[in-house]
Write a protein that holds these residues in place. Structure first.
Motif, mmCIF file in Angstrom:
data_model
loop_
_atom_site.group_PDB
_atom_site.id
_atom_site.type_symbol
_atom_site.label_atom_id
_atom_site.label_comp_id
_atom_site.label_asym_id
_atom_site.label_seq_id
_atom_site.Cartn_x
_atom_site.Cartn_y
_atom_site.Cartn_z
ATOM 1 N N TYR A 428 33.001 46.770 31.337
ATOM 2 C CA TYR A 428 33.414 45.881 32.424
ATOM 3 C C TYR A 428 32.634 44.567 32.370
ATOM 4 O O TYR A 428 31.469 44.541 31.980
ATOM 5 C CB TYR A 428 33.187 46.557 33.777
ATOM 6 N N PHE A 429 33.300 43.508 32.806
ATOM 7 C CA PHE A 429 32.681 42.179 32.810
ATOM 8 C C PHE A 429 32.712 41.573 34.206
ATOM 9 O O PHE A 429 33.667 41.786 34.969
ATOM 10 C CB PHE A 429 33.423 41.231 31.859
ATOM 11 N N ALA A 430 31.667 40.849 34.530
ATOM 12 C CA ALA A 430 31.622 40.110 35.787
ATOM 13 C C ALA A 430 32.100 38.686 35.530
ATOM 14 O O ALA A 430 31.700 38.058 34.552
ATOM 15 C CB ALA A 430 30.195 40.091 36.334
ATOM 16 N N ASP A 431 32.970 38.184 36.379
ATOM 17 C CA ASP A 431 33.604 36.885 36.188
ATOM 18 C C ASP A 431 33.468 36.082 37.477
ATOM 19 O O ASP A 431 34.065 36.442 38.495
ATOM 20 C CB ASP A 431 35.082 37.104 35.854
ATOM 21 N N ALA A 463 42.816 38.692 39.656
ATOM 22 C CA ALA A 463 43.370 37.333 39.634
ATOM 23 C C ALA A 463 43.495 36.776 41.047
ATOM 24 O O ALA A 463 43.156 35.616 41.301
ATOM 25 C CB ALA A 463 44.731 37.337 38.944
ATOM 26 N N ASP A 464 43.981 37.598 41.984
ATOM 27 C CA ASP A 464 44.115 37.150 43.373
ATOM 28 C C ASP A 464 42.759 36.818 43.978
ATOM 29 O O ASP A 464 42.621 35.845 44.739
ATOM 30 C CB ASP A 464 44.815 38.224 44.212
ATOM 31 N N LYS A 465 41.764 37.617 43.630
ATOM 32 C CA LYS A 465 40.411 37.386 44.155
ATOM 33 C C LYS A 465 39.857 36.055 43.659
ATOM 34 O O LYS A 465 39.311 35.254 44.431
ATOM 35 C CB LYS A 465 39.502 38.544 43.720
ATOM 36 N N ILE A 466 40.000 35.802 42.355
ATOM 37 C CA ILE A 466 39.516 34.542 41.772
ATOM 38 C C ILE A 466 40.311 33.361 42.317
ATOM 39 O O ILE A 466 39.760 32.313 42.657
ATOM 40 C CB ILE A 466 39.616 34.581 40.233
ATOM 41 N N GLY A 467 41.634 33.524 42.413
ATOM 42 C CA GLY A 467 42.492 32.453 42.913
ATOM 43 C C GLY A 467 42.141 32.050 44.335
ATOM 44 O O GLY A 467 42.109 30.856 44.666
#
Length: 607
Positions: A428-431, A463-467
């Motif tokens: 897993y990666f943190a972004d 994607a929704d979280k980042i957006g």
């Protein structure tokens, strides 16, 4: 070579025109041969007219309407009514205007030219206890390179000296020198300070930052730029109005000279010169901010863009994606999962692969040489390590290859691993969203952008979280590269002008499909930079707003210059139509308009 020849021809035409003028003056006033002087000027003016006519034909073949017909008509008309001195002034105006345009263009492009002039050709390599000078093309990763005081760093490298100060203004646009410490990355193109330093090369010259900038600048200089199209839309109505005024003046007064006098002040130079100078100035201004624009038409398109699309990873997110968790099945250890995935991804340019390889090095996990590596862009990688056949990628990619992925959370940014067709583990990666992302998108809205969207191959939940954190208006998730291109084409079919911002090799197709592609070139791949219309040469999303503002100011100045030129010409045409401006004086006034327009257009170079 073609540009150099064209530039020299302009100067020679202007010089020859001045010589003809001097000879004509001597003939007319020193030895009282006015008739011969008139014939000399007339023949030369017709000769220049033929050149203009040929250029006009070439312009029409390109599908564009040129305004040289006004200049040709003015020359012929003044000769026909015996105003040959006015003909000479018109020719001086035209050849001098082109010369002035060439001079102004070189002045406007000085930042771009400076990048080429500073390109290093020699590197100082430490071999044993000796320093050997070699061509920079010989430098390879691992070489110890000595950078002498006030020298340009020839290749990307890692600083070995304890500390060093570098001027990175040619790369970032920031004038204040920065202090670097041992172990930090040093970009090629940076200017060393007062003391000699050592770096360990991390790339050869061809793949270093500065060489990529040089190639982009050369492409910007050599790529045909449809500068004049900005003014073409005004050319036909301006020509028709000018002919109408000239024709009415002749008809009402009954004097053919009025026709010539009106056309003398109807010279098309403001239309020909204003747009190119403003657009070149804008390109040069962008380069001062660390942004390479490949041609002037890009600024016009960017000014009219109503939708801005962004990639997620490495664009809206910071780009420093880090491994947050490693999960292994009972048959493998966490280190084995890291070792196998890092081995398979070692040659990939994707940001997750780069982060994973760095994580492996940091945790002293040795990678092995992978064989039969086959990367499926936007999906994953097939590879063989030892006797293990690996499938590495997102969950759907593994499932498509008939591998069961028994992981509940498949929405996070992650890389899944299967060994010999059996699920083995997941990394897993943190972004994190860039700190400047939300401000950038808000400022874009203030410049007239109607909508911002995010295109990503990531899962809907992440994607929704980042957006939401970045403040984009709409999110499109779980897209393959082909899906992004289709989405871009769909947006353009709605009559939207779309600008796409991205980095990395996965973004190259969608950057090419957009009306304007903007690559974050500091960390992105060469493929993305080559596909883009503009390249931001540093890791700062805020420069997208800077580029948008430069484009808007550039087009504003260009249109203003065209408008001022047309307005002044029309005013003079009306005055000439009632007989208050003789042809010779009118030609001189037109030259003043040209100079005014050019210097106004150069304002696009200012903040």
């Amino acid at each position: 070579m073609k540009k150099l020849t064209s530039s020299l021809l302009r100067y020679w035409q202007f010089a020859l025109t001045l010589v003809v003028g001097v000879i004509a003056l001597i003939l007319a006033f020193a030895i009282a041969q006015a008739t011969i002087a008139g014939w000399l000027i007339s023949v030369y003016a017709i000769f220049i007219s033929l050149f203009l006519f040929w250029d006009m034909i070439q312009t029409l073949r390109d599908g564009r309407y040129g305004v040289d017909v006004l200049a040709i008509t003015a020359i012929v008309a003044t000769i026909a009514v015996g105003q040959y001195w006015a003909s000479l002034v018109i020719v001086v105006m035209l050849t001098g205007g082109e010369t002035l345009e060439d001079f102004a263009a070189h002045r406007a492009k000085r930042e771009l030219s400076a990048l080429l002039e500073r390109a290093p050709v020699v590197a100082h390599i430490l071999k044993g206890s000796e320093i050997v000078d070699v061509k920079i093309s010989v430098v390879k990763p691992g070489d110890i390179v000595i950078i002498k005081p006030h020298e340009v760093v020839p290749v990307d490298g890692e600083l070995i000296s304890d500390t060093a100060e570098f001027d990175e203004s040619s790369l970032t646009g920031e004038a204040i020198p920065v202090m670097r410490r041992s172990g930090e990355t040093i970009m090629s193109g940076a200017l060393n300070g007062e003391t000699a330093v050592r770096i360990r090369a991390t790339a050869d010259a061809k793949h270093s930052q500065y060489e990529q900038i040089i190639q982009l600048v050369r492409q910007a200089e050599n790529q045909p730029a449809p500068f004049v199209r900005l003014a073409d839309r005004y050319a036909l109505p301006f020509t028709l109005v000018s002919y109408a005024i000239a024709g009415l003046s002749w008809a009402i007064s009954g004097e053919a000279s009025r026709f010539a006098e009106v056309l003398v002040v109807a010279s098309p130079c403001p239309l020909i010169l204003a747009a190119p100078i403003a657009l070149i100035s804008g390109m040069s201004r962008a380069s001062k901010h660390g942004i390479i624009v490949k041609n002037g038409a890009v600024l016009e398109k960017l000014n009219s863009a109503t939708v801005f699309a962004f990639d997620k990873t490495g664009t809206l997110t910071h780009g420093d994606v880090v491994v947050s968790e490693v999960v292994a099945t009972d048959n493998f250890t966490k280190d084995e999962i890291v070792q196998l995935v890092a081995s398979a991804e070692a040659s990939s340019s994707h940001i997750l692969a780069t982060s994973l390889v760095s994580y492996a090095k940091k945790h002293h996990v040795k990678t092995s040489r992978a064989k039969n590596v086959r990367e499926i862009t936007g999906n994953g990688v097939f590879a063989t390590v030892g006797n293990k056949k690996l499938v590495v990628g997102h969950a759907k990619f593994l499932e498509k290859n008939k591998i069961i992925v028994p992981v509940a959370d498949k929405s996070s940014t992650a890389v899944f691993l299967a060994v010999n067709s059996q699920f083995a583990g997941v990394i897993y990666f943190a972004d994190k969203v860039r700190p400047e992302a939300k401000k950038t998108l808000l400022e874009l809205k203030r410049t007239g952008v109607r909508k911002t969207i995010m295109l990503t191959g990531d899962r809907r939940a992440i994607a929704d979280k980042i957006g939401a954190a970045a403040g984009v208006d709409e999110v499109f998730a779980e897209l393959l590269p082909k899906d992004k291109v289709d989405m871009m084409r769909s947006l353009r079919r709605r009559a939207d002008k779309v600008a796409m911002v991205g980095d990395g090799v996965n973004d190259a197709p969608v950057l090419a499909a957009a009306d304007v592609g903007i690559a974050m070139g500091a960390r992105g791949s060469t493929a993305a930079s080559e596909s883009a219309d503009a390249v931001i040469m540093l890791d700062d999303l805020g420069r997208v707003t800077t580029l948008r503002k430069i484009s808007r100011r550039t087009i504003k100045v260009a249109l203003q210059s065209v408008g001022v030129g047309i307005a002044l010409c029309l005013v003079l045409e009306v005055i000439a139509a009632v007989g208050f401006i003789p042809a010779l004086i009118g030609a001189g006034l037109q030259e003043l308009i040209d100079v005014t327009v050019i210097f106004n257009a150069l304002r696009a170079h200012k903040s």
